[in-house]
Design a protein around this motif. Structure first.
Motif, short mmCIF file in Angstrom:
data_model
loop_
_atom_site.label_atom_id
_atom_site.label_comp_id
_atom_site.label_asym_id
_atom_site.label_seq_id
_atom_site.Cartn_x
_atom_site.Cartn_y
_atom_site.Cartn_z
N ASP A 51 0.83 -1.21 0.00
CA ASP A 51 0.00 0.00 0.00
C ASP A 51 0.87 1.26 0.00
O ASP A 51 0.58 2.22 -0.71
CB ASP A 51 -0.92 -0.01 1.23
CG ASP A 51 -1.79 -1.24 1.27
OD1 ASP A 51 -2.68 -1.37 0.42
OD2 ASP A 51 -1.56 -2.09 2.15
N ALA A 52 1.93 1.24 0.80
CA ALA A 52 2.83 2.39 0.85
C ALA A 52 3.51 2.60 -0.50
O ALA A 52 3.65 3.73 -0.98
CB ALA A 52 3.87 2.20 1.95
N ARG A 53 3.94 1.48 -1.11
CA ARG A 53 4.61 1.58 -2.40
C ARG A 53 3.68 2.14 -3.47
O ARG A 53 4.07 2.99 -4.28
CB ARG A 53 5.12 0.20 -2.81
CG ARG A 53 6.13 0.22 -3.96
CD ARG A 53 6.69 -1.19 -4.22
NE ARG A 53 7.37 -1.70 -3.03
CZ ARG A 53 6.97 -2.78 -2.36
NH1 ARG A 53 5.89 -3.44 -2.75
NH2 ARG A 53 7.65 -3.20 -1.32
N GLU A 54 2.42 1.70 -3.46
CA GLU A 54 1.46 2.21 -4.44
C GLU A 54 1.19 3.70 -4.21
O GLU A 54 1.05 4.47 -5.18
CB GLU A 54 0.15 1.42 -4.33
CG GLU A 54 -0.87 1.82 -5.39
CD GLU A 54 -2.16 1.02 -5.30
OE1 GLU A 54 -3.19 1.52 -5.79
OE2 GLU A 54 -2.14 -0.08 -4.72
N ALA A 55 1.14 4.11 -2.95
CA ALA A 55 0.92 5.52 -2.64
C ALA A 55 2.09 6.37 -3.12
O ALA A 55 1.90 7.47 -3.67
CB ALA A 55 0.71 5.69 -1.14
N ILE A 56 3.31 5.87 -2.93
CA ILE A 56 4.50 6.59 -3.40
C ILE A 56 4.47 6.71 -4.92
O ILE A 56 4.73 7.78 -5.48
CB ILE A 56 5.78 5.87 -2.94
CG1 ILE A 56 5.92 5.93 -1.42
CG2 ILE A 56 7.02 6.48 -3.61
CD1 ILE A 56 6.97 4.98 -0.86
N ASP A 57 4.13 5.62 -5.60
CA ASP A 57 4.06 5.64 -7.07
C ASP A 57 3.03 6.66 -7.55
O ASP A 57 3.25 7.37 -8.54
CB ASP A 57 3.73 4.25 -7.61
CG ASP A 57 4.87 3.25 -7.41
OD1 ASP A 57 6.01 3.70 -7.16
OD2 ASP A 57 4.61 2.04 -7.51
N ALA A 58 1.89 6.70 -6.87
CA ALA A 58 0.84 7.65 -7.26
C ALA A 58 1.32 9.08 -7.07
O ALA A 58 1.07 9.95 -7.91
CB ALA A 58 -0.42 7.39 -6.44
N ALA A 59 1.98 9.34 -5.95
CA ALA A 59 2.49 10.69 -5.70
C ALA A 59 3.55 11.09 -6.71
O ALA A 59 3.59 12.23 -7.17
CB ALA A 59 3.05 10.76 -4.28
N ALA A 60 4.42 10.12 -7.06
CA ALA A 60 5.47 10.41 -8.04
C ALA A 60 4.87 10.71 -9.42
O ALA A 60 5.32 11.62 -10.14
CB ALA A 60 6.44 9.24 -8.13
N ALA A 61 3.83 9.95 -9.79
CA ALA A 61 3.20 10.17 -11.10
C ALA A 61 2.47 11.50 -11.16
O ALA A 61 2.40 12.15 -12.21
CB ALA A 61 2.23 9.02 -11.39
N ALA A 62 1.91 11.94 -10.01
CA ALA A 62 1.15 13.19 -9.99
C ALA A 62 2.04 14.42 -9.85
O ALA A 62 1.59 15.54 -10.11
CB ALA A 62 0.15 13.16 -8.82
N PHE A 63 3.30 14.23 -9.45
CA PHE A 63 4.17 15.37 -9.16
C PHE A 63 4.39 16.31 -10.35
O PHE A 63 4.27 17.54 -10.19
CB PHE A 63 5.51 14.89 -8.60
CG PHE A 63 6.49 16.00 -8.39
CD1 PHE A 63 6.30 16.95 -7.39
CD2 PHE A 63 7.61 16.12 -9.22
CE1 PHE A 63 7.21 17.98 -7.21
CE2 PHE A 63 8.52 17.15 -9.04
CZ PHE A 63 8.31 18.08 -8.04
N PRO A 64 4.71 15.82 -11.55
CA PRO A 64 4.97 16.76 -12.65
C PRO A 64 3.81 17.70 -12.94
O PRO A 64 4.01 18.91 -13.13
CB PRO A 64 5.25 15.83 -13.84
CG PRO A 64 5.75 14.57 -13.22
CD PRO A 64 4.95 14.42 -11.96
N GLN A 65 2.59 17.16 -12.94
CA GLN A 65 1.44 18.00 -13.25
C GLN A 65 1.15 18.98 -12.11
O GLN A 65 0.88 20.16 -12.35
CB GLN A 65 0.21 17.14 -13.54
CG GLN A 65 -1.00 17.97 -13.96
CD GLN A 65 -2.21 17.10 -14.25
OE1 GLN A 65 -2.27 15.94 -13.84
NE2 GLN A 65 -3.18 17.66 -14.97
#
Length: 489
Positions: A51-65
């Protein structure tokens, strides 16, 4: 009165990742209880590494925008969240009292304080300034940019379960960062309520993510070991803060730590002892003493010690302990049995070494108390440096009073601690106030003031009380990197 901020039948879906509420990947859950009654409130998702890893991935994907949005667009989301939090203040306060235990009036104050961070950083988002630097070369220009650090991991405490989230999330979002929050396992429902506000305020998917878990070590390790996470911000014990700082070094993360305190409260001989006792009681028993800025050692000049103690005991005698939802309650429950054991141990140690109990001192039992963790407001006199309470953070409703004779002596005693968060002094002398404020090795000094905090003011400690600051412009800077651009023309 019902609390509609969470659905007791659906709180298993308490993990919020990439804009969606869901259960833990492994299907695990844990029960949240009311510390005033011991009764279960809800069952929530017990998140883990996946769950933590998925949350990190989501945050990383959303960061540029998100980082590419204008400051005004980011500010609009924070302003909307501020408005929604104020609209839902009563519901949030009731939920906080049920889950954390503090009296309803104190819970309402915290919600307003939490909302202040959203409003303050909505404005500060527009004030992230760069600069230009003159060059020695005529064909060169230097630009200095302030840019978001990237993905942030935040670990928040149970004692202020709403405001400690907004104090981290608001500056992170204002700076253009995305964030993963791991709230305290004692208070996940308050965290969920805050995230529903952020969701309703229009914060885009992936920008804010929540992982509830009963196992902070497992989730914390994933946040610390991830190369995608570029900053970790933590509020909690000094012991855990040291572990986080060591682990963060492996990937050279930015670290902000707001850790334990051991605040001195100094009352000089020229102060009004009754006024000082009122201030000491208000800040000492705030949140049942479960606050990092709560005074641990109260130093009173010998010439007014008797008057001060009489006034303090009188005020303590009027503080009623009980369920925070009941009218007239000024002292709520401790958070759990471990906290209760610490109170009993510190009192027993102090009494065994010569201290006198002037008020309280024993666990409250009987109707209305047996189901919870209630310890009364307690006053100890004749405290000495040999006692545990003189060295160890109490984090509970015990006022330990010592007598002093001169300024140099009390400053040395006040500084005789590894902690350095908050400190307080009462005096009518401006000279004393200035000298002692400068001599105290603490990040915060309240002079005749028991509430030296605000969203607009920098909050943090020195020594083993932490690194960095929260609140104010300094709090925003913690989420920004400095970039130099050299241009040849």
């Amino acid at each position: 009165m019902p609390v509609p901020l969470f659905d007791a039948g659906a709180t298993g879906d308490s993990i919020y990742v990439n804009g969606k509420w869901r259960a833990a990947a492994a299907g695990a859950t844990f029960v949240v209880t009311n510390p005033a009654t011991g009764e279960p409130l809800a069952t929530v998702a017990d998140g883990g590494r996946d769950d933590a890893r998925e949350a990190i991935d989501a945050a990383a994907a959303a960061f540029p925008q998100w980082s590419g949005r204008t400051a005004y667009e980011r500010a609009e989301c924070l302003h909307k969240a501020h408005q929604l939090m104020l609209e839902r203040a009563d519901e949030l306060a009731q939920l906080m009292t049920l889950e954390q235990g503090k009296p309803l009036r104190a819970a309402r104050n915290e919600v307003r304080y939490a909302a202040d961070f959203l409003s303050w950083y909505a404005e500060e988002a527009k004030r992230i300034y760069g600069s230009t630097i003159p060059s020695a070369r005529s064909d060169q220009r230097f630009l200095v940019l302030r840019q978001p650090v990237g993905v942030v991991a935040a670990v928040t405490p149970w004692n202020y379960p709403v405001s400690m989230i907004t104090r981290k999330v608001a500056p992170a979002l204002a700076a253009g960062c995305t964030i993963v929050v791991k709230p305290a396992e004692q208070t996940p429902l308050c965290a969920m309520a805050v995230f529903r506000i952020l969701e309703d305020a229009g914060v885009p998917a992936g920008v804010v993510n929540l992982v509830t878990s009963a196992d902070p070590a497992t989730v914390g390790e994933e946040l610390l070991n991830s190369a995608e996470v570029r900053k970790i911000t933590f509020t909690g014990s000094t012991e855990v803060g040291k572990l986080i700082a060591r682990s963060a070094a492996s990937t050279v993360k930015r670290v902000s730590l707001e850790l334990g305190g051991h605040a001195p409260f100094i009352v000089f001989g020229d102060a009004d002892p009754v006024h000082a006792a009122k201030g000491a009681a208000l800040v000492k028993f705030l949140n049942t003493g479960q606050a990092c800025i709560s005074p641990n050692r109260i130093f009173v000049h010998r010439s007014i010690a008797n008057e001060f103690l009489a006034a303090l005991v009188d005020r303590v005698g009027r503080l009623r302990a009980g369920n925070g939802l009941d009218d007239g309650v000024g002292i709520g429950p401790l958070i759990d049995e471990s906290a209760m054991a610490k109170m009993r141990r510190q009192v027993a140690d102090a009494v065994g070494r010569g201290a006198t109990v002037l008020a309280g001192g024993e666990r409250l039992t009987g109707e209305g108390y047996d189901g919870g963790y209630f310890f009364p407001a307690t006053v100890l006199s004749e405290v000495t440096p040999q006692m545990e309470i003189y060295r160890e953070e109490t984090f509970g409703p015990i006022a330990a009073v010592l007598v002093f004779d001169d300024e140099d002596e009390v400053v040395a005693m006040a500084n005789d601690t590894v902690y350095g968060l908050a400190s307080y002094l009462y005096t009518r002398s401006m000279a004393v106030a200035m000298r002692v404020s400068e001599a105290l090795r603490f990040g915060i000094v309240g002079v005749n003031d028991i509430n030296p905090t605000s969203a607009a003011a920098p909050f943090g400690g020195v020594k083993e009380s932490g690194l960095g600051r929260e609140g104010a412009a300094e709090g925003l800077a913690e989420y920004l990197d400095t970039k130099l651009v050299g241009i040849s023309i």
